[in-house]
Design a protein around this motif. Structure first.
Motif, PDB file in Angstrom:
ATOM      1  N   UNK A   6       1.057  -1.308   0.162  1.00 25.47           N
ATOM      2  CA  UNK A   6      -0.119   0.020   0.036  1.00 25.47           C
ATOM      3  C   UNK A   6       0.865   1.323   0.029  1.00 25.47           C
ATOM      4  N   UNK A   7       0.730   2.146  -0.845  1.00 24.65           N
ATOM      5  CA  UNK A   7       1.342   3.125  -1.155  1.00 24.65           C
ATOM      6  C   UNK A   7       0.503   4.499  -0.836  1.00 24.65           C
ATOM      7  N   UNK A   8       0.615   5.435   0.175  1.00 26.64           N
ATOM      8  CA  UNK A   8      -0.437   6.248   0.342  1.00 26.64           C
ATOM      9  C   UNK A   8       0.573   7.765   0.697  1.00 26.64           C
ATOM     10  N   UNK A  37      -8.691  10.451   0.979  1.00 26.52           N
ATOM     11  CA  UNK A  37      -7.276  10.327   0.409  1.00 26.52           C
ATOM     12  C   UNK A  37      -7.112   9.068  -0.648  1.00 26.52           C
ATOM     13  N   UNK A  38      -6.546   9.264  -1.458  1.00 26.23           N
ATOM     14  CA  UNK A  38      -6.405   8.230  -2.668  1.00 26.23           C
ATOM     15  C   UNK A  38      -4.877   7.740  -2.590  1.00 26.23           C
ATOM     16  N   UNK A  39      -4.634   6.433  -2.316  1.00 30.19           N
ATOM     17  CA  UNK A  39      -3.356   5.752  -2.658  1.00 30.19           C
ATOM     18  C   UNK A  39      -3.382   4.537  -3.514  1.00 30.19           C
ATOM     19  N   UNK A  40      -2.401   4.123  -3.699  1.00 29.09           N
ATOM     20  CA  UNK A  40      -2.322   2.743  -4.450  1.00 29.09           C
ATOM     21  C   UNK A  40      -2.090   1.513  -3.708  1.00 29.09           C
ATOM     22  N   UNK A  41      -2.700   0.417  -4.288  1.00 23.88           N
ATOM     23  CA  UNK A  41      -2.453  -0.946  -3.911  1.00 23.88           C
ATOM     24  C   UNK A  41      -1.679  -1.608  -4.967  1.00 23.88           C
ATOM     25  N   UNK A  42      -0.684  -2.122  -4.824  1.00 24.18           N
ATOM     26  CA  UNK A  42       0.119  -2.930  -5.621  1.00 24.18           C
ATOM     27  C   UNK A  42       0.366  -4.533  -5.307  1.00 24.18           C
ATOM     28  N   UNK A  43      -0.383  -5.461  -6.118  1.00 21.17           N
ATOM     29  CA  UNK A  43      -0.151  -6.960  -5.597  1.00 21.17           C
ATOM     30  C   UNK A  43       0.956  -7.499  -6.665  1.00 21.17           C
ATOM     31  N   UNK A  65      11.506   1.870  -6.630  1.00 20.98           N
ATOM     32  CA  UNK A  65      10.395   2.311  -7.733  1.00 20.98           C
ATOM     33  C   UNK A  65       9.231   2.575  -7.369  1.00 20.98           C
ATOM     34  N   UNK A  66       8.455   1.752  -6.373  1.00 19.74           N
ATOM     35  CA  UNK A  66       7.035   1.691  -6.054  1.00 19.74           C
ATOM     36  C   UNK A  66       6.621   3.076  -5.493  1.00 19.74           C
TER      37      UNK A  66
ATOM     38  N   UNK B  28      15.452  -3.816 -12.901  1.00 15.98           N
ATOM     39  CA  UNK B  28      16.137  -3.309 -11.575  1.00 15.98           C
ATOM     40  C   UNK B  28      16.767  -4.444 -10.886  1.00 15.98           C
ATOM     41  N   UNK B  37      -0.422  -6.252 -10.319  1.00 17.12           N
ATOM     42  CA  UNK B  37      -1.604  -5.721 -10.595  1.00 17.12           C
ATOM     43  C   UNK B  37      -1.502  -4.396  -9.726  1.00 17.12           C
ATOM     44  N   UNK B  38      -1.863  -3.418 -10.527  1.00 12.96           N
ATOM     45  CA  UNK B  38      -2.100  -2.161  -9.553  1.00 12.96           C
ATOM     46  C   UNK B  38      -3.539  -1.531  -9.452  1.00 12.96           C
ATOM     47  N   UNK B  39      -3.831  -1.445  -8.074  1.00 13.45           N
ATOM     48  CA  UNK B  39      -5.260  -0.908  -7.806  1.00 13.45           C
ATOM     49  C   UNK B  39      -5.165   0.336  -7.181  1.00 13.45           C
ATOM     50  N   UNK B  40      -6.423   0.642  -6.655  1.00 14.11           N
ATOM     51  CA  UNK B  40      -6.451   1.915  -5.944  1.00 14.11           C
ATOM     52  C   UNK B  40      -7.008   1.674  -4.474  1.00 14.11           C
ATOM     53  N   UNK B  41      -6.355   2.525  -3.529  1.00 14.02           N
ATOM     54  CA  UNK B  41      -6.951   2.417  -2.241  1.00 14.02           C
ATOM     55  C   UNK B  41      -7.535   3.674  -1.750  1.00 14.02           C
ATOM     56  N   UNK B  42      -8.723   3.817  -1.555  1.00  7.98           N
ATOM     57  CA  UNK B  42      -9.393   5.302  -1.040  1.00  7.98           C
ATOM     58  C   UNK B  42      -9.883   5.064   0.499  1.00  7.98           C
ATOM     59  N   UNK B  43      -9.332   6.144   1.076  1.00  7.39           N
ATOM     60  CA  UNK B  43      -9.577   6.316   2.568  1.00  7.39           C
ATOM     61  C   UNK B  43     -10.533   7.490   2.593  1.00  7.39           C
TER      62      UNK B  43
END
Lengths: 79, 79
Positions: A6-8, A37-43, A65-66, B28, B37-43
């Protein structure tokens, strides 16, 4: 093995995307939304079975990178 | 009250952003990454104390704005 990152944005960093979402939700009638607040989730699908090693490696991926660690923070979860 | 929404692409939907991240990680030196897979996290910060009601409302927000349910799925967590 799977890792979820999770990147926030760090606290204090402005989130114009989140503000835009909040305003749009408000105009759709969702007045109870105070802040967004919008962040990214990377699996990540990873080879190998070394969970502790994978956690270290994924943290390195985040640093390199991420995530932009100047303005973003990240969490790593191995599942 | 706080809600966390995760929006991810449905299985089978191509994720070019995830592919680009996988290739970059590979170059790298992170060759163990098989798929990304890239998704979004919204708080969301919400007023009120009705957790069950909030879950319904946030699901409505997802259907109307936060997710494109043709290609994305979402999960709602009230915390």
């Amino acid at each position: 093995m799977k890792a979820v990152v999770h990147v926030t944005l760090r606290n204090g960093v402005l989130d114009p995307q989140g503000d835009a979402v909040r305003r749009s939700l408000g105009s759709l009638g969702f007045a109870e939304v105070e802040n967004v607040r919008v962040g990214k989730m990377i699996e990540l699908d990873l080879t190998g079975e070394d969970r502790a090693g994978a956690e270290v490696r994924v943290a390195q991926m985040c640093e390199k990178l991420l995530a932009n660690t100047v303005i973003e923070k990240y969490t790593v979860e191995i599942i």
